[in-house]
Write a protein that holds these residues in place. Structure first.
Motif, PDB file in Angstrom:
ATOM      1  N   ILE A 187      -7.346 -60.879  14.598  1.00 34.78           N
ATOM      2  CA  ILE A 187      -5.968 -61.293  14.293  1.00 34.78           C
ATOM      3  C   ILE A 187      -5.850 -61.633  12.810  1.00 34.78           C
ATOM      4  O   ILE A 187      -4.919 -61.196  12.136  1.00 34.78           O
ATOM      5  CB  ILE A 187      -5.552 -62.491  15.182  1.00 34.78           C
ATOM      6  CG1 ILE A 187      -5.419 -62.046  16.643  1.00 34.78           C
ATOM      7  CG2 ILE A 187      -4.239 -63.101  14.685  1.00 34.78           C
ATOM      8  CD1 ILE A 187      -5.230 -63.189  17.626  1.00 34.78           C
ATOM      9  N   ARG A 188      -6.809 -62.383  12.293  1.00 35.67           N
ATOM     10  CA  ARG A 188      -6.784 -62.755  10.871  1.00 35.67           C
ATOM     11  C   ARG A 188      -6.889 -61.530   9.969  1.00 35.67           C
ATOM     12  O   ARG A 188      -6.256 -61.480   8.916  1.00 35.67           O
ATOM     13  CB  ARG A 188      -7.912 -63.734  10.564  1.00 35.67           C
ATOM     14  CG  ARG A 188      -7.661 -65.113  11.116  1.00 35.67           C
ATOM     15  CD  ARG A 188      -8.769 -66.089  10.704  1.00 35.67           C
ATOM     16  NE  ARG A 188      -8.701 -67.289  11.492  1.00 35.67           N
ATOM     17  CZ  ARG A 188      -9.610 -67.662  12.405  1.00 35.67           C
ATOM     18  NH1 ARG A 188     -10.702 -66.944  12.591  1.00 35.67           N
ATOM     19  NH2 ARG A 188      -9.453 -68.757  13.101  1.00 35.67           N
ATOM     20  N   GLU A 189      -7.687 -60.536  10.384  1.00 35.07           N
ATOM     21  CA  GLU A 189      -7.832 -59.315   9.586  1.00 35.07           C
ATOM     22  C   GLU A 189      -6.499 -58.600   9.394  1.00 35.07           C
ATOM     23  O   GLU A 189      -6.307 -57.899   8.408  1.00 35.07           O
ATOM     24  CB  GLU A 189      -8.810 -58.341  10.272  1.00 35.07           C
ATOM     25  CG  GLU A 189     -10.247 -58.733  10.160  1.00 35.07           C
ATOM     26  CD  GLU A 189     -11.153 -57.849  11.014  1.00 35.07           C
ATOM     27  OE1 GLU A 189     -10.660 -56.871  11.635  1.00 35.07           O
ATOM     28  OE2 GLU A 189     -12.359 -58.150  11.068  1.00 35.07           O
ATOM     29  N   ARG A 190      -5.592 -58.777  10.334  1.00 37.96           N
ATOM     30  CA  ARG A 190      -4.284 -58.118  10.244  1.00 37.96           C
ATOM     31  C   ARG A 190      -3.237 -59.016   9.579  1.00 37.96           C
ATOM     32  O   ARG A 190      -2.057 -58.705   9.593  1.00 37.96           O
ATOM     33  CB  ARG A 190      -3.799 -57.727  11.634  1.00 37.96           C
ATOM     34  CG  ARG A 190      -4.771 -56.808  12.339  1.00 37.96           C
ATOM     35  CD  ARG A 190      -4.212 -55.469  12.640  1.00 37.96           C
ATOM     36  NE  ARG A 190      -5.219 -54.671  13.316  1.00 37.96           N
ATOM     37  CZ  ARG A 190      -5.032 -54.024  14.435  1.00 37.96           C
ATOM     38  NH1 ARG A 190      -3.861 -54.060  15.028  1.00 37.96           N
ATOM     39  NH2 ARG A 190      -5.998 -53.321  14.966  1.00 37.96           N
ATOM     40  N   GLY A 191      -3.671 -60.133   9.020  1.00 38.38           N
ATOM     41  CA  GLY A 191      -2.772 -60.980   8.251  1.00 38.38           C
ATOM     42  C   GLY A 191      -1.954 -61.964   9.072  1.00 38.38           C
ATOM     43  O   GLY A 191      -0.998 -62.541   8.563  1.00 38.38           O
ATOM     44  N   LEU A 192      -2.327 -62.180  10.323  1.00 38.32           N
ATOM     45  CA  LEU A 192      -1.615 -63.152  11.158  1.00 38.32           C
ATOM     46  C   LEU A 192      -2.453 -64.407  11.317  1.00 38.32           C
ATOM     47  O   LEU A 192      -3.680 -64.369  11.173  1.00 38.32           O
ATOM     48  CB  LEU A 192      -1.358 -62.572  12.560  1.00 38.32           C
ATOM     49  CG  LEU A 192      -0.441 -61.373  12.678  1.00 38.32           C
ATOM     50  CD1 LEU A 192      -0.417 -60.890  14.122  1.00 38.32           C
ATOM     51  CD2 LEU A 192       0.955 -61.716  12.225  1.00 38.32           C
ATOM     52  N   ARG A 193      -1.779 -65.493  11.626  1.00 39.75           N
ATOM     53  CA  ARG A 193      -2.495 -66.716  11.978  1.00 39.75           C
ATOM     54  C   ARG A 193      -3.076 -66.528  13.382  1.00 39.75           C
ATOM     55  O   ARG A 193      -2.420 -65.994  14.269  1.00 39.75           O
ATOM     56  CB  ARG A 193      -1.558 -67.918  11.951  1.00 39.75           C
ATOM     57  CG  ARG A 193      -1.218 -68.335  10.538  1.00 39.75           C
ATOM     58  CD  ARG A 193      -0.348 -69.589  10.451  1.00 39.75           C
ATOM     59  NE  ARG A 193      -0.520 -70.506  11.537  1.00 39.75           N
ATOM     60  CZ  ARG A 193       0.484 -70.948  12.323  1.00 39.75           C
ATOM     61  NH1 ARG A 193       1.713 -70.546  12.124  1.00 39.75           N
ATOM     62  NH2 ARG A 193       0.257 -71.801  13.291  1.00 39.75           N
ATOM     63  N   ARG A 200       7.447 -64.300  22.201  1.00 40.41           N
ATOM     64  CA  ARG A 200       7.329 -64.291  20.731  1.00 40.41           C
ATOM     65  C   ARG A 200       5.983 -63.708  20.300  1.00 40.41           C
ATOM     66  O   ARG A 200       5.899 -62.930  19.354  1.00 40.41           O
ATOM     67  CB  ARG A 200       7.462 -65.710  20.170  1.00 40.41           C
ATOM     68  CG  ARG A 200       8.870 -66.163  19.934  1.00 40.41           C
ATOM     69  CD  ARG A 200       8.931 -67.437  19.100  1.00 40.41           C
ATOM     70  NE  ARG A 200       7.970 -68.464  19.489  1.00 40.41           N
ATOM     71  CZ  ARG A 200       8.176 -69.386  20.423  1.00 40.41           C
ATOM     72  NH1 ARG A 200       9.319 -69.429  21.075  1.00 40.41           N
ATOM     73  NH2 ARG A 200       7.254 -70.283  20.688  1.00 40.41           N
ATOM     74  N   ASN A 201       4.946 -64.078  20.999  1.00 40.84           N
ATOM     75  CA  ASN A 201       3.613 -63.593  20.630  1.00 40.84           C
ATOM     76  C   ASN A 201       3.421 -62.133  20.995  1.00 40.84           C
ATOM     77  O   ASN A 201       2.744 -61.402  20.280  1.00 40.84           O
ATOM     78  CB  ASN A 201       2.541 -64.502  21.231  1.00 40.84           C
ATOM     79  CG  ASN A 201       2.461 -65.792  20.451  1.00 40.84           C
ATOM     80  OD1 ASN A 201       1.876 -65.819  19.373  1.00 40.84           O
ATOM     81  ND2 ASN A 201       3.090 -66.837  20.941  1.00 40.84           N
ATOM     82  N   LEU A 202       4.017 -61.675  22.084  1.00 35.25           N
ATOM     83  CA  LEU A 202       3.988 -60.247  22.412  1.00 35.25           C
ATOM     84  C   LEU A 202       4.634 -59.437  21.295  1.00 35.25           C
ATOM     85  O   LEU A 202       4.108 -58.400  20.882  1.00 35.25           O
ATOM     86  CB  LEU A 202       4.721 -59.978  23.726  1.00 35.25           C
ATOM     87  CG  LEU A 202       3.931 -60.203  24.998  1.00 35.25           C
ATOM     88  CD1 LEU A 202       4.859 -60.114  26.205  1.00 35.25           C
ATOM     89  CD2 LEU A 202       2.802 -59.200  25.113  1.00 35.25           C
ATOM     90  N   VAL A 203       5.777 -59.902  20.815  1.00 33.71           N
ATOM     91  CA  VAL A 203       6.475 -59.208  19.726  1.00 33.71           C
ATOM     92  C   VAL A 203       5.599 -59.173  18.470  1.00 33.71           C
ATOM     93  O   VAL A 203       5.414 -58.122  17.852  1.00 33.71           O
ATOM     94  CB  VAL A 203       7.848 -59.858  19.446  1.00 33.71           C
ATOM     95  CG1 VAL A 203       8.457 -59.318  18.167  1.00 33.71           C
ATOM     96  CG2 VAL A 203       8.785 -59.650  20.627  1.00 33.71           C
ATOM     97  N   ASP A 204       5.042 -60.321  18.100  1.00 34.10           N
ATOM     98  CA  ASP A 204       4.188 -60.387  16.906  1.00 34.10           C
ATOM     99  C   ASP A 204       2.973 -59.471  17.034  1.00 34.10           C
ATOM    100  O   ASP A 204       2.619 -58.753  16.094  1.00 34.10           O
ATOM    101  CB  ASP A 204       3.701 -61.818  16.657  1.00 34.10           C
ATOM    102  CG  ASP A 204       4.802 -62.758  16.212  1.00 34.10           C
ATOM    103  OD1 ASP A 204       5.886 -62.277  15.821  1.00 34.10           O
ATOM    104  OD2 ASP A 204       4.575 -63.987  16.273  1.00 34.10           O
ATOM    105  N   LEU A 205       2.332 -59.490  18.191  1.00 31.49           N
ATOM    106  CA  LEU A 205       1.124 -58.689  18.395  1.00 31.49           C
ATOM    107  C   LEU A 205       1.442 -57.197  18.444  1.00 31.49           C
ATOM    108  O   LEU A 205       0.648 -56.372  17.996  1.00 31.49           O
ATOM    109  CB  LEU A 205       0.398 -59.146  19.659  1.00 31.49           C
ATOM    110  CG  LEU A 205      -0.196 -60.560  19.564  1.00 31.49           C
ATOM    111  CD1 LEU A 205      -0.619 -61.058  20.943  1.00 31.49           C
ATOM    112  CD2 LEU A 205      -1.355 -60.605  18.578  1.00 31.49           C
ATOM    113  N   THR A 206       2.620 -56.854  18.962  1.00 35.20           N
ATOM    114  CA  THR A 206       3.047 -55.462  18.979  1.00 35.20           C
ATOM    115  C   THR A 206       3.324 -54.977  17.557  1.00 35.20           C
ATOM    116  O   THR A 206       2.882 -53.900  17.157  1.00 35.20           O
ATOM    117  CB  THR A 206       4.285 -55.279  19.873  1.00 35.20           C
ATOM    118  OG1 THR A 206       3.939 -55.678  21.210  1.00 35.20           O
ATOM    119  CG2 THR A 206       4.768 -53.846  19.889  1.00 35.20           C
ATOM    120  N   GLU A 207       4.035 -55.786  16.785  1.00 30.67           N
ATOM    121  CA  GLU A 207       4.329 -55.422  15.391  1.00 30.67           C
ATOM    122  C   GLU A 207       3.059 -55.289  14.556  1.00 30.67           C
ATOM    123  O   GLU A 207       2.999 -54.471  13.638  1.00 30.67           O
ATOM    124  CB  GLU A 207       5.273 -56.442  14.766  1.00 30.67           C
ATOM    125  CG  GLU A 207       6.671 -56.343  15.310  1.00 30.67           C
ATOM    126  CD  GLU A 207       7.616 -57.430  14.790  1.00 30.67           C
ATOM    127  OE1 GLU A 207       7.152 -58.327  14.040  1.00 30.67           O
ATOM    128  OE2 GLU A 207       8.799 -57.386  15.146  1.00 30.67           O
TER     129      GLU A 207
END
Length: 148
Positions: free
Chosen positions: A17-23, A63-70
């Protein structure tokens, strides 16, 4: 039908997750683990039912599904019943190459991912461009082994 993938540790998931720039938040890790456990395309409701006992509410899961999909961890698929389902994205493949067919039981509604080579589509001269570019979703409907 579909089998869950081998478990990945929470720390490995946090790193990805961090590698993709997300918290790397606890809900994001929980959603990815739930998708892996289910091993099939799952609706927002399926995931809420899976994660509700852990304390995650519908809005947090969505919200997390949307973030993870994006971010490319998951993708949305529509099986023709107007319900978005989410499934893990194959991290080793480019988006277009990770497309694969799905089997939908027309009796019980069970959905299973099929291997990419289970269905072969050949574009003819009069086929739409989307088919020629393999920019389509393929669904096979029938009765699953349990219902047959």
């Amino acid at each position: 039908m579909a089998q869950a993938k081998p478990r990945t540790s929470a720390e490995e998931i946090r790193g990805r997750i961090r590698e993709r720039g997300l918290r790397a938040t606890a809900p994001r890790v929980a959603v990815l683990q739930a998708l892996a456990r289910l091993g099939r395309p799952a609706t927002h409701g399926d995931l809420t039912a899976e994660l509700g006992p852990e304390g995650w509410d519908r809005a947090t899961v969505y919200r997390n599904l949307v973030d993870l999909t994006e971010a490319g961890f998951a993708r949305r698929v529509d099986m023709g019943d107007h319900l978005w389902r989410f499934e893990l994205q194959d991290e080793r493949a480019v988006h277009a190459e990770s497309e694969h067919p799905h089997f939908l039981c027309d009796s019980c509604g069970e959905i299973a991912c099929l291997p990419r080579d289970a269905v072969q589509v050949l574009a003819s001269a009069r086929a739409p461009r989307a088919l020629k570019k393999k920019n389509v979703q393929i669904q096979v409907k029938g009765r699953c082994d349990r219902c047959a």
